[in-house]
Design a protein around this motif. Sequence first.
Motif, PDB file in Angstrom:
ATOM      1  N   LYS A 199     -27.455 -14.833 -19.868  1.00  0.00           N
ATOM      2  CA  LYS A 199     -27.740 -15.912 -20.812  1.00  0.00           C
ATOM      3  C   LYS A 199     -26.542 -16.829 -21.047  1.00  0.00           C
ATOM      4  N   GLU A 200     -25.330 -16.374 -20.743  1.00  0.00           N
ATOM      5  CA  GLU A 200     -24.145 -17.214 -20.929  1.00  0.00           C
ATOM      6  C   GLU A 200     -23.819 -18.037 -19.695  1.00  0.00           C
ATOM      7  N   ALA A 201     -24.626 -17.955 -18.653  1.00  0.00           N
ATOM      8  CA  ALA A 201     -24.362 -18.697 -17.414  1.00  0.00           C
ATOM      9  C   ALA A 201     -24.596 -20.189 -17.620  1.00  0.00           C
ATOM     10  N   PRO A 202     -23.882 -21.045 -16.878  1.00  0.00           N
ATOM     11  CA  PRO A 202     -24.089 -22.493 -16.998  1.00  0.00           C
ATOM     12  C   PRO A 202     -25.434 -22.921 -16.430  1.00  0.00           C
ATOM     13  N   ALA A 203     -25.833 -24.150 -16.724  1.00  0.00           N
ATOM     14  CA  ALA A 203     -27.162 -24.635 -16.348  1.00  0.00           C
ATOM     15  C   ALA A 203     -27.363 -24.672 -14.841  1.00  0.00           C
ATOM     16  N   ASP A 204     -26.297 -24.938 -14.072  1.00  0.00           N
ATOM     17  CA  ASP A 204     -26.452 -25.043 -12.619  1.00  0.00           C
ATOM     18  C   ASP A 204     -26.252 -23.710 -11.907  1.00  0.00           C
ATOM     19  N   PHE A 205     -26.228 -22.633 -12.666  1.00  0.00           N
ATOM     20  CA  PHE A 205     -26.056 -21.281 -12.119  1.00  0.00           C
ATOM     21  C   PHE A 205     -27.271 -20.914 -11.270  1.00  0.00           C
ATOM     22  N   ASP A 206     -27.008 -20.430 -10.060  1.00  0.00           N
ATOM     23  CA  ASP A 206     -28.115 -20.066  -9.170  1.00  0.00           C
ATOM     24  C   ASP A 206     -28.462 -18.584  -9.339  1.00  0.00           C
ATOM     25  N   VAL A 207     -29.736 -18.283  -9.332  1.00  0.00           N
ATOM     26  CA  VAL A 207     -30.216 -16.901  -9.336  1.00  0.00           C
ATOM     27  C   VAL A 207     -31.019 -16.706  -8.060  1.00  0.00           C
ATOM     28  N   ALA A 208     -30.433 -15.995  -7.111  1.00  0.00           N
ATOM     29  CA  ALA A 208     -31.109 -15.705  -5.847  1.00  0.00           C
ATOM     30  C   ALA A 208     -31.534 -14.239  -5.855  1.00  0.00           C
ATOM     31  N   ALA A 209     -32.644 -13.947  -5.207  1.00  0.00           N
ATOM     32  CA  ALA A 209     -33.112 -12.566  -5.132  1.00  0.00           C
ATOM     33  C   ALA A 209     -33.653 -12.285  -3.744  1.00  0.00           C
ATOM     34  N   ARG A 210     -33.155 -11.203  -3.150  1.00  0.00           N
ATOM     35  CA  ARG A 210     -33.760 -10.740  -1.895  1.00  0.00           C
ATOM     36  C   ARG A 210     -34.985  -9.916  -2.259  1.00  0.00           C
ATOM     37  N   ILE A 211     -36.131 -10.309  -1.677  1.00  0.00           N
ATOM     38  CA  ILE A 211     -37.410  -9.708  -2.028  1.00  0.00           C
ATOM     39  C   ILE A 211     -38.055  -9.181  -0.748  1.00  0.00           C
ATOM     40  N   PHE A 212     -38.335  -7.898  -0.713  1.00  0.00           N
ATOM     41  CA  PHE A 212     -38.864  -7.290   0.504  1.00  0.00           C
ATOM     42  C   PHE A 212     -40.353  -7.584   0.649  1.00  0.00           C
ATOM     43  N   VAL A 213     -40.717  -8.022   1.849  1.00  0.00           N
ATOM     44  CA  VAL A 213     -42.098  -8.384   2.157  1.00  0.00           C
ATOM     45  C   VAL A 213     -42.537  -7.624   3.403  1.00  0.00           C
ATOM     46  N   CYS A 214     -43.619  -6.886   3.280  1.00  0.00           N
ATOM     47  CA  CYS A 214     -44.230  -6.226   4.436  1.00  0.00           C
ATOM     48  C   CYS A 214     -45.470  -7.039   4.807  1.00  0.00           C
ATOM     49  N   PRO A 215     -45.432  -7.791   5.899  1.00  0.00           N
ATOM     50  CA  PRO A 215     -46.513  -8.721   6.220  1.00  0.00           C
ATOM     51  C   PRO A 215     -47.753  -8.030   6.783  1.00  0.00           C
ATOM     52  N   THR A 216     -48.521  -7.440   5.891  1.00  0.00           N
ATOM     53  CA  THR A 216     -49.759  -6.780   6.281  1.00  0.00           C
ATOM     54  C   THR A 216     -50.685  -6.688   5.077  1.00  0.00           C
ATOM     55  N   GLU A 217     -51.977  -6.643   5.348  1.00  0.00           N
ATOM     56  CA  GLU A 217     -52.955  -6.403   4.280  1.00  0.00           C
ATOM     57  C   GLU A 217     -53.363  -4.942   4.222  1.00  0.00           C
ATOM     58  N   ASP A 218     -52.758  -4.114   5.075  1.00  0.00           N
ATOM     59  CA  ASP A 218     -53.019  -2.677   5.092  1.00  0.00           C
ATOM     60  C   ASP A 218     -52.068  -2.023   4.081  1.00  0.00           C
ATOM     61  N   ALA A 219     -52.578  -1.719   2.895  1.00  0.00           N
ATOM     62  CA  ALA A 219     -51.734  -1.199   1.824  1.00  0.00           C
ATOM     63  C   ALA A 219     -51.093   0.132   2.205  1.00  0.00           C
ATOM     64  N   ALA A 220     -51.830   0.986   2.907  1.00  0.00           N
ATOM     65  CA  ALA A 220     -51.286   2.292   3.278  1.00  0.00           C
ATOM     66  C   ALA A 220     -50.089   2.141   4.203  1.00  0.00           C
ATOM     67  N   THR A 221     -50.188   1.213   5.163  1.00  0.00           N
ATOM     68  CA  THR A 221     -49.072   0.975   6.074  1.00  0.00           C
ATOM     69  C   THR A 221     -47.880   0.414   5.320  1.00  0.00           C
ATOM     70  N   ALA A 222     -48.120  -0.563   4.452  1.00  0.00           N
ATOM     71  CA  ALA A 222     -47.034  -1.169   3.683  1.00  0.00           C
ATOM     72  C   ALA A 222     -46.351  -0.130   2.802  1.00  0.00           C
ATOM     73  N   ARG A 223     -47.141   0.730   2.175  1.00  0.00           N
ATOM     74  CA  ARG A 223     -46.540   1.759   1.307  1.00  0.00           C
ATOM     75  C   ARG A 223     -45.729   2.755   2.115  1.00  0.00           C
ATOM     76  N   ALA A 224     -46.211   3.130   3.284  1.00  0.00           N
ATOM     77  CA  ALA A 224     -45.472   4.083   4.116  1.00  0.00           C
ATOM     78  C   ALA A 224     -44.117   3.509   4.525  1.00  0.00           C
ATOM     79  N   ILE A 225     -44.105   2.240   4.931  1.00  0.00           N
ATOM     80  CA  ILE A 225     -42.843   1.584   5.302  1.00  0.00           C
ATOM     81  C   ILE A 225     -41.958   1.438   4.077  1.00  0.00           C
ATOM     82  N   GLY A 226     -42.550   0.995   2.979  1.00  0.00           N
ATOM     83  CA  GLY A 226     -41.782   0.796   1.753  1.00  0.00           C
ATOM     84  C   GLY A 226     -41.180   2.073   1.222  1.00  0.00           C
ATOM     85  N   LYS A 227     -41.918   3.161   1.271  1.00  0.00           N
ATOM     86  CA  LYS A 227     -41.402   4.427   0.743  1.00  0.00           C
ATOM     87  C   LYS A 227     -40.210   4.931   1.546  1.00  0.00           C
ATOM     88  N   ARG A 228     -40.235   4.701   2.861  1.00  0.00           N
ATOM     89  CA  ARG A 228     -39.080   5.110   3.669  1.00  0.00           C
ATOM     90  C   ARG A 228     -37.830   4.344   3.233  1.00  0.00           C
TER      91      ARG A 228
END
Length: 333
Positions: A199-228
């Motif tokens: 909250k004390e950061a200046p207005a032009d402070f950047d907030v970047a986040a690495r967000i993991f994406v498993c490109p599939t609609e198969d939830a079981a496959t995505a969860r298996a990869i994610g859990k590893r």
Amino acid sequence: MIERMPSRWGLTIPLTNVPLTDHARIVSAAADAGFTDFWSAETNGTDAFVPLALAAGWAPSAHLGTAIVPVFTRGPALIAMSAATLADVAPGRFTLGIGASSPAIVNAWNGIDFADPFGRARDVLRFVRRALAGEMVDGEFDSFTIRRFKLEKVPEVRPRVSLAALRRGMLRLAAAEADGVILNWLAATDLPQVTAELKEAPADFDVAARIFVCPTEDAATARAIGKRLIAAYLTVPVYEKFHRWLGRGPALDETWRLWAAGDRKGALAAVPDSVADELILHGSPASVRAQLQSYVDGGVKTPVAALIPPPGTDLAAAVAALAPTAKEDATWS
């Protein structure tokens, strides 16, 4: 429905199992499709700087960033020189992201003592900001001493310097002394707790986040990869402490207990589906883009997707489906 996209939209490079020389068409196409940023990583594959130097030629208007350069594995002057080089290649379009890294990378793989990571990160941050501004740096820091270092070629445009941060101390240091923060391994629902420390950061402070994406609609496959990944990463002490602070102790206690006991298979099996779903985005491309938007709504200015694809994934198609210009009915293949 028209999706509201952030002004910055990032991709982690290099992509898994794609030679660097084959990235030219992917990076160029991604930039044409609306990706504004390309951010590298540095663990046990490519280094953080070479992929970005190549990307500077493939996508001449893109913003480039390191996420992250460990503060232990290079000397402070070398970090400043490497940053100045990329700042010269991509003036006004480069962010140096630094961070403490982890005992596995620093000690086990590089044979360097992982001592006082907060102090080392603070001191390197202070040093590189001064060096990149053209100062001669001469004096003692708490974790090292520098004698009369000055960059031979000071960047015409000083690169921004962001600090990787997890918990309160490093987050507050980033807000007070860096140009931005780099977040990792968190869910969109964790952002209120994390951003409260900025909250004390200046207005032009950047907030970047690495967000993991498993490109599939198969939830079981995505969860298996994610859990590893979760079992491998969140059992590292710095990430275990981070997720305990975030409140995931009850969900991950059994995983941590079994991992500490040497039961790797048991630890993997104990990772709840709910945790995998929180930390690894999956589903249709439109759904994933909406999930990425939830990070932006929570205060992330630069979401950076890190693809963890199932075997056989057409990565060029996956990148296209994730791009800001992707159609509502885009598919991963």
